[in-house]
Design an enzyme around this catalytic site. Sequence first.
Site, PDB file in Angstrom:
ATOM      1  CD  GLU A 192      -2.969  -0.935  -0.006  1.00  0.00           C
ATOM      2  OE1 GLU A 192      -3.069   0.175  -0.577  1.00  0.00           O
ATOM      3  OE2 GLU A 192      -3.629  -1.928  -0.363  1.00  0.00           O
TER       4      GLU A 192
ATOM      5  CB  THR B 105       2.741  16.849  -7.163  1.00  0.00           C
ATOM      6  OG1 THR B 105       2.960  15.435  -7.107  1.00  0.00           O
ATOM      7  CG2 THR B 105       1.242  17.123  -7.067  1.00  0.00           C
TER       8      THR B 105
ATOM      9  CE1 TYR C  52      -7.053   2.773  -0.670  1.00  0.00           C
ATOM     10  CE2 TYR C  52      -4.675   2.910  -0.314  1.00  0.00           C
ATOM     11  CZ  TYR C  52      -5.765   2.338  -0.947  1.00  0.00           C
ATOM     12  OH  TYR C  52      -5.569   1.321  -1.835  1.00  0.00           O
TER      13      TYR C  52
ATOM     14  CG  ASP D 198      -8.294   4.252  -4.121  1.00  0.00           C
ATOM     15  OD1 ASP D 198      -9.497   4.163  -4.453  1.00  0.00           O
ATOM     16  OD2 ASP D 198      -7.424   3.478  -4.562  1.00  0.00           O
TER      17      ASP D 198
ATOM     18  CD  GLN E 223       0.797  10.563  -5.139  1.00  0.00           C
ATOM     19  OE1 GLN E 223       0.772  10.891  -6.312  1.00  0.00           O
ATOM     20  NE2 GLN E 223      -0.089  11.016  -4.268  1.00  0.00           N
TER      21      GLN E 223
ATOM     22  N   GLY F  53      10.329   8.118  -6.125  1.00  0.00           N
ATOM     23  CA  GLY F  53       9.923   9.485  -5.807  1.00  0.00           C
ATOM     24  C   GLY F  53       9.143   9.567  -4.497  1.00  0.00           C
TER      25      GLY F  53
ATOM     26  CB  CYS G 103     -19.906   2.674 -20.305  1.00  0.00           C
ATOM     27  SG  CYS G 103     -19.103   4.014 -19.400  1.00  0.00           S
TER      28      CYS G 103
END
Length: 340
Positions: free
Chosen positions: A33, A291, A114, A132, A38, A77, A193
């Site tokens: 996790e 980011t 989370y 999330d 990221q 990172g 879909c």
Amino acid sequence: MNFSATLLNWFKINKRCLPWRETNDAYAIWLSEVILQQTRIAQGMSYWERFMTQWPTVNELAAATEDDVLRAWQGLGYYSRARNLHKAAQQVVKLGGFPQNFKDLKTLKGVGDYTAAAIASIAFNEAVAVVDGNVYRVLSRHFGINTPIDSTEGKKVFQTLAQSLIPINDPANYNEAIMDFGAIQCTPASPLCLTCPLCKSCIAYREQRINELPIKSKKVKQRKRHLTYIYIEHEGKIAIHQRGAGDIWQGLWELPHADLLTSTSNSLSNKEDILTKEAILLKKDIKHVLTHQILLADLYLWQPDVRPLLPSDFIWIEKSCIDKYALPRLIEMLLEEIPD
């Protein structure tokens, strides 16, 4: 068939085979996790395997040095994740083992709602819902929720809804199901879909609002930063220094910045003289996107006859030994430009 039951049926057929799903070991689940925050699974898988091989238990990870952990993390990172991972491992050892519920798991360094929900539900079968990006997207589309997911109200709305949907007798499979559903079926762009088992009850599909949901109220503003680095080589050695506390690259090593230089070579006394009279420009505007920032770095090669004076936190290492030091991705990119 209701929303949750439909998801679980979909999951039986479409479940992704991932090694950390073959165990209920809290350490293996927690590690996955943290790595996958990221990070795409395709990239994170090899890191998870590397960590599990190098440190098979939380006790062994706790006993490692921070430098070793950062070096193993290199390339992923967001290095605060690695530092928090190491500190949390040490917490777990002091506690005598992993906390076994959502509330206590959140006391571990770097473990938020989370991650705590994922560990609690998968390792300890506690009925607490994960929320999330995948979950936000699936719920906002299916239930037609207009509340921005990055607002305080939105977080409450989605957490409450997610918790109301989780089956008490099967929380682990349900949480994994909704995450996989968002990653495979209800994707950010071009969701599937027409083959979706929930399309008949999906409000966004019925109202043709798939591309509108979920809603975000805040946009991340990226600023550009221009940096100048110098690869200083003298008698087969190069200069590097370690970033200090409170830094996004804390504990990582980098090349000298141009503005840190003084020189004893040829009576030069400022960086402009060094850059214009001695150093060679290897490449301009090497781009690295974070980011909130876009970094544009110029790289110079300087091979002075006399070892230059540098701040006291710099060290000189054999240039062939640079792989022994944990480096930010930008520095890795710069080193790729150094001629053999």
